[in-house]
Scaffold this active site. Structure first.
Site, mmCIF file in Angstrom:
data_model
loop_
_atom_site.group_PDB
_atom_site.id
_atom_site.type_symbol
_atom_site.label_atom_id
_atom_site.label_comp_id
_atom_site.label_asym_id
_atom_site.label_seq_id
_atom_site.Cartn_x
_atom_site.Cartn_y
_atom_site.Cartn_z
ATOM 1 N N GLU A 119 -1.984 4.536 -8.619
ATOM 2 C CA GLU A 119 -1.660 4.035 -9.964
ATOM 3 C C GLU A 119 -2.926 3.395 -10.498
ATOM 4 O OE1 GLU A 119 1.881 1.603 -10.265
ATOM 5 O OE2 GLU A 119 2.961 2.880 -8.845
ATOM 6 N N GLU B 294 4.540 0.050 -3.254
ATOM 7 C CA GLU B 294 4.258 -1.387 -3.417
ATOM 8 C C GLU B 294 5.203 -2.221 -2.547
ATOM 9 O OE1 GLU B 294 3.749 -2.611 -7.528
ATOM 10 O OE2 GLU B 294 2.019 -1.310 -7.739
#
Ligand code: AHR
Length: 495
Positions: A296, A174
């Site tokens: 995820e 991220e």
């Protein structure tokens, strides 16, 4: 409601990669500490500090790959803090997740031991946000270099002379957010630089994974593919199913029927997301060399009342079972591009498959769907078209009532999985069986359902929601007719 479908058992659509059933475990709340690692001196039965009950349960669902150490934690993690004698390892603050002290007792050696016990592939996520190129490069050397070198010597001094094999390595997490708040152009350049030093040593071939977009950030995908596709084997995407708003996500139990519907509606967005990201990837990689990893995924609710907000602990209900099945059906459909998916997170965090309380452990409805779907791992997806029907609730729009998938395993056995989303009515599904001798087929089935939308397992009632044998089907004149209970996930085996 009666739905019609056609199964072409002799039309293969490629392999369903077993890694679609992957897991993600971060240094977050009680996932690693208590959920997995209890230490060698614990009264909880363990092997080399890792709890036996959890390992046995995860082996049962054949977990193929495990991603570690984060998540946001990965871009704050300095791996050298987690090696050497445990009592002298550095204690740090886990700033992202509750500000608790991280004693680094679970580090590289412990993670590799966990993967050994689970017989799964390790997937290590390196630090770009606050780490150096040298640090990442030395981690790979420490893990995989067998000859004489500084890192190999250090590993040997720490009790592991033999290099490990590590297939999957992520270069940052991220990086558009907690991993450095970067612009895609900047991260693309850093990715190219860092991955250069993620070396293949001694026959260990690393599959390099670039940090992909946040949900529907199609610009991030386009920039990364344009600037760096030649240097990656896979790129990730993260998408969570949040029924409400980020500030008020909704409760894991005690939710309304409208929230049931909204959760399933939002999880179905995964299909559009993968379709659009794949279209961008196709422009730069028409041969589909590069995999899309749904790194995820899962539900994200408000934490359980009375628990530490930063620990992301939530219950898991029949609704989560549907979310899991729906996502697996979507991942299968995109098997040409989606080669791995990792649920967030294995134990005690978000859409966990296992919850623990001290020495007790329960399996969640999500766990049971992983168990029911493991038959699809590495099987050939076969052509099943089904009119999914329509399901609507109080003006909230329309979504399919049933989603489906089918595969043929190495022994020729066919498995059909059906998710019935409607919580109010049963459904009849008739599937025209083509490309197989239906007269001599024997069919068995398993289903998971309940009489309440938020039915779940507790430490007092661990088997409240679990799969049961399913017999509501018949075959006549080459047509398989199945009566699906409301809100259920069903898997049928045809042999
Ligand atoms: O899974 C929890 C967090 O969600 C991860 O640390 C991060 O990558 C994502 O934002």
């Amino acid at each position: 409601m009666t739905l019609k479908g056609i199964l072409n058992a002799d039309i293969g659509r490629g392999t369903i990669d077993r890694n679609i059933y992957g897991h993600f475990s971060e240094h977050l709340g009680r996932c690693i500490y208590e959920g997995i690692w209890v230490g060698e001196d614990s009264a909880i039965p363990n092997t080399n500090g890792i709890r036996n009950d959890v390992v046995n349960a995860l082996r049962q669902i054949k977990i193929p790959v495990l991603r570690w150490p984060g998540g946001c934690f990965a871009d704050e993690y300095h791996w050298m803090d987690g090696i050497g004698p445990r009592e002298s390892r550095k204690r740090m603050i886990n700033t992202h997740w509750g500000g608790v002290v991280e004693n680094n007792h679970f580090g590289t050696h412990e993670f590799m031991e966990l993967c050994r016990q689970l017989e799964c592939e390790p997937y290590i996520n390196g630090n770009v946000g606050s780490g150096t190129v040298q640090e990442m490069s030395e981690w790979v050397e420490y893990l995989t270099f067998q000859g004489e070198s500084p890192m190999s010597a250090l590993r040997t001094a720490n009790g592991h002379a033999e290099a490990w094999k590590v297939k999957y390595f992520g270069v940052g997490n991220e990086n558009w957010g907690c991993g450095g708040n970067m612009r895609p152009e900047y991260y693309a350049d850093l990715y190219r630089q860092y991955q250069t030093y993620v070396r293949n040593y001694d026959g260990n071939q690393i599959h390099r994974i670039a940090c992909g977009p946040n949900g529907d950030d199609y610009n991030w995908m386009e920039v990364l593919m344009r600037e760096a596709h030649r240097f990656m084997d896979s790129i990730t995407v993260h998408y969570y199913t949040v029924p409400g708003l980020w500030e008020n996500k909704g409760a894991a139990t005690g939710f309304t029927e409208a929230e049931w519907f909204e959760t399933l509606r939002k999880t179905l967005f995964m299909d559009e997301l993968i379709t659009r990201h794949s279209a961008i990837m196709d422009q730069f990689d028409p041969s589909k060399r590069i995999g899309l990893i749904v790194d995820e995924w899962g539900t994200w609710y408000d934490v359980e009342p009375g628990t530490v907000p930063g620990f992301l602990y939530q219950q898991n209900t029949l609704r989560d079972a549907l979310v899991a099945g729906i996502n697996f059906n979507i991942f299968h459909k995109h098997n040409e591009r989606v080669r791995m998916a990792n649920i967030a997170q294995t134990i005690n965090v978000l859409q966990a498959v296992i919850l623990t309380e001290g020495d007790q452990m329960i399996l969640t409805p999500t766990y049971h769907v992983f168990d029911m779907y493991k038959v699809h791992q590495d099987a050939e997806r076969i052509d099943l078209t089904l009119d999914g029907g329509a399901y609507s609730f109080e003006g909230q729009g329309e979504i399919p009532a049933v989603t489906s998938t089918a595969s043929k395993d190495g022994a020729g056995k066919i498995h059909i999985s059906l998710c019935h989303l409607n919580h109010l009515a049963s459904a009849e599904v008739s599937i025209d069986l083509r490309g197989l001798a239906s007269e001599s087929l024997s069919v068995t089935g398993t289903t998971i359902t309940a009489d309440k939308i938020d039915a779940h397992n507790t430490f007092a009632k661990p088997d409240n929601v679990k799969p049961i044998a399913f017999t509501e089907f018949s075959i006549k004149d080459g047509v398989l007719t199945v009566s699906l209970p409301a809100m259920s996930v069903t898997t049928l085996a045809l042999a």
